[in-house]
Design a protein around this motif. Structure first.
Motif, PDB file in Angstrom:
ATOM      1  N   ASP A   9      36.592  83.741  27.356  1.00 15.44           N
ATOM      2  CA  ASP A   9      36.741  83.987  28.798  1.00 15.44           C
ATOM      3  C   ASP A   9      36.485  82.677  29.546  1.00 15.44           C
ATOM      4  OD1 ASP A   9      36.958  85.265  31.294  1.00 15.44           O
ATOM      5  OD2 ASP A   9      34.865  85.948  31.282  1.00 15.44           O
ATOM      6  N   HIS A  65      39.000  80.520  31.938  1.00 15.10           N
ATOM      7  CA  HIS A  65      38.726  80.070  33.319  1.00 15.10           C
ATOM      8  C   HIS A  65      39.081  78.591  33.469  1.00 15.10           C
ATOM      9  CE1 HIS A  65      35.414  83.361  33.513  1.00 15.10           C
ATOM     10  NE2 HIS A  65      36.601  83.843  33.812  1.00 15.10           N
ATOM     11  N   HIS A  69      44.315  86.253  33.402  1.00 18.70           N
ATOM     12  CA  HIS A  69      43.398  87.194  34.042  1.00 18.70           C
ATOM     13  C   HIS A  69      44.136  88.385  34.650  1.00 18.70           C
ATOM     14  CE1 HIS A  69      40.085  84.500  33.316  1.00 18.70           C
ATOM     15  NE2 HIS A  69      39.267  85.450  33.772  1.00 18.70           N
ATOM     16  N   HIS A  75      36.736  92.313  28.977  1.00 23.65           N
ATOM     17  CA  HIS A  75      37.391  91.250  29.751  1.00 23.65           C
ATOM     18  C   HIS A  75      37.692  89.996  28.913  1.00 23.65           C
ATOM     19  CE1 HIS A  75      38.265  88.757  33.231  1.00 23.65           C
ATOM     20  NE2 HIS A  75      37.413  87.865  32.759  1.00 23.65           N
ATOM     21  N   ASN A 102      41.398  88.452  27.626  1.00 20.42           N
ATOM     22  CA  ASN A 102      41.799  87.068  27.947  1.00 20.42           C
ATOM     23  C   ASN A 102      42.113  86.282  26.680  1.00 20.42           C
ATOM     24  OD1 ASN A 102      41.575  87.105  30.729  1.00 20.42           O
ATOM     25  ND2 ASN A 102      39.428  86.549  30.718  1.00 20.42           N
TER      26      ASN A 102
HETATM   27 FE   LIG Z   1      37.225  85.843  33.378  1.00 24.83          FE
END
Ligand SMILES: [Fe+2]
Ligand SMILES: NC(=O)c1ccc[n+]([C@@H]2O[C@H](COP(=O)([O-])OP(=O)(O)OC[C@H]3O[C@@H](n4cnc5c(N)ncnc54)[C@H](O)[C@@H]3O)[C@@H](O)[C@H]2O)c1
Length: 403
Positions: A213, A217, A282, A296, A300
């Motif tokens: 994750d 980002h 996302h 999550h 991703n």
């Molecule tokens: Fe995230």
């Protein structure tokens, strides 16, 4: 046809959003870093005058014995402590309501979130509900927090969402199967501790998913069209740290140096994307989380290489991916952008394999592909300055590859 017009309208409005997004000042928390830094954060909370602090966390972390030392550290400073351990992954409005009841029962004057993104996000919203009197549903959207929330502090136990430095909090509606976001600079915690001791017991699969994750980002913020001056520094640092430290942290959870490297990477990535935004990965992952409950980070991690396959031949994205390849030592700047960009995507796939991330989204059903693709494109076109436009057909084809 109507749907295409909707996407076109988002595309036309997007350029006007850039200056607006630049107007909003985003505060940064005071940070303590290193083994034992949680105790220093507790001293700061007491020094700030807190008398009654609510620890917002989840039952797993209580069971692991992570919360007791934090409680004791606060009590040693003369702070009265209550614990709300009702946070579940992807917190729902009900969970937040229960957190507010705990605030009222204690008469809390501050909140300390100890946990992953779910606990920190929940604490952000509970702190805002407590002072604004608004329900969590009313806080969803941009700049709806009309009063300073209760003073909020954070100890992230995953690395991670970067929620300790971001303006966002994600709330899940389990009935509508939708994840919504509360976005407001007032949600940024006042201070945070990046304490690798708190991450030692994180199981391999959670280490892997949350680490990917953070990588997502950094990569999405780096590829986006609206970088701030500091975006490259944060993104490149985060990407390098993750390639160096994630396999180590995954292989040996007690490797505190690797844990600290990942905590810093997550922080840098959070600092980057809270200003430069995320992208298609996302957008897809939020839908996979809302519809099937896919965690999550896992969503991703799986989708990231497929999205990079799609983006890599757009010249702007290709050049950025080539820079990332050089940064992680996967090639030299003298090679062509196309070769380097492909090598970075290959390295992402290798990293996924090394930390046990599958190549397919197990619960994804063929009959849901159209619906998920449409919802993801709305989010991407409306919210993110992505480097290349994706058609609905391309979004569906991408999801088909995840089946
Ligand atoms: Fe995230
Ligand atoms: N606010 C933001 O900017 C932002 C950014 C990205 C994601 N998010 C949101 O954050 C949530 C996901 O957060 P997350 O990925 O950190 O996971 P999480 O907080 O949902 O935690 C996942 C699981 O890991 C366990 N866990 C956490 N730390 C542990 C530790 N040290 N040892 C053992 N177990 C541990 C938890 O108990 C939980 O069961 C999602 O709802 C996502 O949408 C928010």
């Amino acid at each position: 046809m109507l749907f295409q017009l909707q996407l076109l309208a988002y595309r036309l409005i997007k350029p006007f959003m850039k200056p607006v997004s630049r107007l909003v000042a985003i505060p940064r928390p005071v940070l303590f870093v290193g083994p034992g830094s949680t105790a220093r954060l507790c001293q700061l909370i007491a020094g700030a005058g807190s008398k009654r602090t609510l620890i917002v966390t989840d039952a797993v972390l209580v069971k692991l014995g992570l919360i007791d030392p934090v409680r004791k550290a606060l009590e040693a400073e003369g702070v009265d402590v209550a614990v709300f351990d009702g946070i579940l992954p992807d917190p729902t409005h009900d969970v937040l309501d229960r957190g507010l009841v705990a605030v009222r029962a204690q008469g809390s004057d501050s909140i300390l979130a100890v946990g992953g993104g779910s606990s920190i996000d929940a604490a952000k919203v509970i702190a805002a509900m407590a002072t604004t009197g608004k329900s969590s549903a009313k806080l969803v959207g941009m700049l709806k927090v009309n009063k300073p929330p209760l003073p909020l502090y954070a100890v992230p136990t995953t690395a991670g969402t970067g929620s300790e430095v971001t303006v966002a909090a994600v709330v899940t509606d389990p009935v509508a199967h939708v994840k919504s976001v509360v976005v407001d600079p007032k949600l940024v915690p006042l201070a945070a501790a990046l304490d690798p001791q708190m991450m030692k017991g994180m199981p391999g699969p959670i280490t892997a998913a949350t680490g990917m994750d953070a990588l997502t980002h950094a990569v999405e913020a780096y590829l986006n069209r609206w970088p701030h001056a500091e975006t490259p520094m944060f993104c490149v640092s985060a990407v390098k740290l993750i390639f160096q430290n994630l396999p180590r942290a995954y292989a040996n959870g007690a490797d505190l140096e690797a844990r600290e490297g990942m905590a810093l990477a997550s922080l840098y990535a959070g600092l980057a994307f809270t200003k430069a935004y995320v992208g298609y990965v996302h957008a897809f992952s939020h839908k996979l989380g809302g519809v099937y409950g896919v965690p999550h980070g896992l969503g991703n991690a799986i989708v990231l290489p497929y999205v990079l396959d799609f983006l890599k031949d757009a010249p702007y994205a290709e050049a950025r991916l080539a820079e990332l390849a050089v940064a992680i030592g996967a090639g030299s700047a003298s090679e062509s952008h196309a070769v380097l960009a492909q090598r970075f995507v290959d390295r992402v796939r290798e990293l996924n394999r090394a930390v046990g991330i599958p190549e397919k989204v197990a619960p994804l059903r063929k009959e849901d592909v159209g619906l998920i693709a449409r919802a993801a494109m709305v989010e991407a076109y409306r919210d993110y300055p992505v480097p290349k436009n994706m058609s609905l057909g391309e979004a569906e084809a991408l999801l088909q590859r995840c089946l």
